[in-house]
Design an enzyme around this catalytic site. Structure first.
Site, PDB file in Angstrom:
ATOM      1  N   GLY A  88       0.814  -1.204   0.000  1.00  0.00           N
ATOM      2  CA  GLY A  88       0.000   0.000   0.000  1.00  0.00           C
ATOM      3  C   GLY A  88       0.849   1.255   0.000  1.00  0.00           C
ATOM      4  CD  GLU A 141      10.054  -2.628  -6.045  1.00  0.00           C
ATOM      5  OE1 GLU A 141       9.013  -2.827  -6.671  1.00  0.00           O
ATOM      6  OE2 GLU A 141      10.348  -1.531  -5.537  1.00  0.00           O
TER       7      GLU A 141
END
Length: 375
Positions: free
Chosen positions: A121, A238
């Site tokens: 989110g 990431e």
């Protein structure tokens, strides 16, 4: 390392169901979802989940070189896209680095077992790549955080059990100050997930509306107000070793497209032949850069890598349409692989930090140029 590679290759050969090969991935996350989740649980039972996690947290404690080998072999086997990568590749390492012992005990085993799936989110309608501009708020109500706001482009939110969300917890704060990193259960009345239909006709990402949604007071990672540090630390995970596996997948796509061009005769066109050659050179440069910077931290490494691979992959989609010619313009009931590649890769230079944002990061934090004016 050869023995480790042979062990992975042998295990994948023995256990990978041929029906799962090539399933899932960008624009196709709906494919064989339950079967892919079962496959990932099998990986976990064999100790292949959480590969780089420390053994103390249930991982294999693999070296960077071993992780690279695993991702390469996984891609070469054409194994299916992972369903729990947001938990395993992002949240898990973040909890190991920043989470409390209680949070690690509660969440890490279920991530490894693929019993709980996660979504991220971060982006909002008014704060896409400019993450520090988020406005979703949370306030403490006794022993719970109460969350109100909206997130967007939330990949896999429709199947997630939990969301790790960056929210504003200090009233009146601006930019990266006053943010907190919360872990929020998705299955509650205050969470509304609305899928967003894409050009490919699928809907793997979503809008998420929080209306007085709640999570426990202890479900804040790091201290309240320290969310920016945690969020940036997570983004550092990431673009790690998994990018080399991603590049193996890119190479498979390029080889398949080259074969198609040769079969159809498109490769005899000098423009197509030159474009295929340039794509091959670009891929070699991309892999060399990834290997050279493996294990490095800092904004330049992540931003340059994102700029390079996203631009290359989008151009590959355009090249696929050049190879297909007029036939590529005909849309059947179900898109073929090259049409899907062309349509979905249009988003490559936008999601995960747009090209504009990556160039700004490089300009300001690496080259030392004057900062861009912000409202």
């Amino acid at each position: 390392m050869d023995e480790f590679r042979a062990r992975i290759r042998g295990w994948l050969t023995e256990h990978l169901d041929p029906e799962l090969k090539g399933r899932g991935g960008p624009g196709r996350e709906h494919e064989a979802f339950d079967e892919r989740r079962a496959w990932e649980r099998k990986l976990g039972a064999a100790g292949w989940n959480g590969l780089g996690w420390p053994a103390a947290h249930g991982g294999r404690g693999a070296t960077i070189e071993q992780q690279v080998v695993f991702h390469e072999e996984y891609a070469r086997a054409d194994a299916p896209a992972r369903v729990s990568h947001l938990g395993q590749e992002l949240l898990g390492p973040a909890l190991i680095a920043f989470g409390s012992e209680a949070q690690q005990r509660r969440f890490l085993p279920k991530i490894l077992a693929v019993d709980e799936l996660w979504c991220q989110g971060y982006s909002e309608p008014g704060a896409g790549s400019d993450l520090a501009a988020i406005s979703t708020k949370a306030r403490l109500d006794q022993d719970e955080w109460v969350i109100t706001g909206q997130k967007v482009w939330t990949s896999l939110a429709h199947v997630a059990d939990w969301c790790f969300a960056l929210v504003r917890t200090e009233p009146g704060s601006k930019r990266h100050h006053g943010l907190s990193f919360l872990l929020v259960p998705m299955h509650q009345d205050g969470v509304d997930v609305r899928p967003i239909r894409q050009l490919t006709g699928t809907a793997e990402f979503n809008e998420v509306f929080f209306t007085e949604a709640r999570t426990a007071k202890d479900n804040v990672v790091g201290a309240p107000g320290d969310g920016w540090r945690v969020a940036m630390g997570l983004l550092g995970f990431e673009r790690g070793v998994a990018t080399l596996g991603q590049q193996v997948g890119f190479r498979r796509e390029l080889e398949a497209l080259t074969a198609e061009a040769e079969t159809s005769g498109a490769a005899t066109d000098p423009h197509v032949a030159e474009a295929l050659a340039r794509a091959w050179v670009g891929l070699e440069v991309m892999q060399a850069q990834a290997l050279r910077t493996l294990g490095e931290d800092g904004p330049s490494t992540a931003s340059v890598a994102k700029l390079v691979w996203s631009g290359w992959h989008r151009k590959l989609g355009e090249l696929a349409m050049l190879v297909r010619g007029p036939a590529g313009l005909v849309a059947p009931d179900d898109l073929d692989r090259w049409q899907r590649l062309f349509l979905f890769s249009r988003a490559d230079t936008i999601y995960g930090g747009s090209d504009e944002i990556q160039r700004t990061v490089i300009a300001e934090r690496v080259l030392g140029l004057p900062k861009e004016a912000r409202p």
